[in-house]
Scaffold this motif. Structure first.
Motif: not given
Length: 309
Positions: A120-130, A276-281
């Protein structure tokens, strides 16, 4: 000689801490929809739902049950390590006393829950990488331990989670107990004064939770879902509406886990899923299990956000 001033101990970040994916995701309001989706999914395991029906008062105290579950997740996610360990010990004791501590059933409940939150989190627009999705599943092995599972038996990544659902799929069915849960989630009994709220708010939450289930769940329940694109659009719109409510207002609901965590660790630790997109690294670690296209398990990873390049 007078002893010098001692250095105050570092505040306890808890089991996960602000550097975890769990910390960032679990403060999002769409988690409530994920929680209801988990109930729909969990009810499809005949042995698991039989244990709920035999030992639970959810039909008389639905709101209380949801709040206790939310409080447990909040304690594990944001409270101190001793508080989380104590909450886990209480849950394990209850499981033993009620005879619902079968590892197979605990694993089903665990996987249905984390799959629903992640989906639900991913499908609702949160930019979560694999990679971050894998990190989240891996982190939740800690939650598995606290409810009484050997963490090594819990999936450590999204591919393992999908394989688990593929293996358990033949055991699932929508028997009478599952249909009782389904009926209840669609129209839970509430006091007369709350009937308008049930019709306006709860029915939307329940419908979105049901519609976001994987295809085999719709087949078992016997009700079709709208087209996948329509469900995703509704989930995103509802989530964005919920996110318009100021965080500090939402987080004031009892028991205020996130606000207490920020008081303990500093305001800069506030959960921020879109960061989370910015913190991915920073968050991503080597050796995480990757998703393999074509798998069809709990369906949590169909709506993934791929890392550019």
């Amino acid at each position: 000689m007078e002893p010098g001033p001692s250095t105050p101990p570092e505040p306890d970040p808890g089991l996960f801490g602000p550097g975890s994916v769990t910390w960032q995701l679990h403060g999002d309001p769409v988690m409530w929809i994920g929680g209801v989706r988990a109930l729909y999914l969990q009810a499809l395991h005949p042995d698991a739902v039989r244990g709920v029906m035999s030992n639970s008062d959810f039909r008389r105290d639905a709101w209380g049950r949801l709040m206790r579950t939310a409080s447990f997740v909040g304690t594990l996610s944001y409270d101190t390590t001793p508080a989380a360990e104590a909450a886990g010990a209480r849950v394990r004791k209850i499981h033993r006393l009620l005879g619902v501590d079968d590892p197979e059933l605990l694993l089903w409940v665990h996987c249905a829950e984390i799959d629903s939150y992640l989906h639900v989190v991913r499908r609702s627009g949160i930019p979560l990488t694999d990679a971050l999705a894998d990190r989240y599943v891996d982190e939740q092995r800690t939650s598995a331990r606290l409810v009484g599972l050997d963490p090594d038996t819990a999936p450590g990544g999204t591919a393992a989670l999908e394989r688990y659902f593929a293996e358990v799929r033949p055991k699932l069915a929508a028997g009478q107990d599952a249909r009782t849960v389904d009926d209840f989630l669609r129209r839970p009994p509430v006091p007369t004064v709350l009937l308008p709220a049930r019709e306006v708010i709860w029915r939307r939450v329940s419908a979105l939770a049901y519609d976001s289930l994987p295809p085999y769940a719709h087949e078992l329940y016997g009700r079709p879902a709208p087209p996948a694109e329509t469900v995703t659009r509704r989930l995103t719109a509802t989530a964005n509406l919920l996110r318009c409510v100021p965080d500090r207002l939402r987080w004031r609901l009892p028991p205020r886990h996130i606000l207490r965590a920020m008081d303990r660790l500093g305001t800069e630790t506030r959960p921020a899923p879109y960061s989370l997109r910015d913190k991915a690294a920073i968050l991503d670690g080597p050796g995480r299990e990757r998703h393999h296209d074509g798998a069809n398990g709990g369906d949590s990873t169909r709506w993934r956000t791929r890392t550019p390049g």
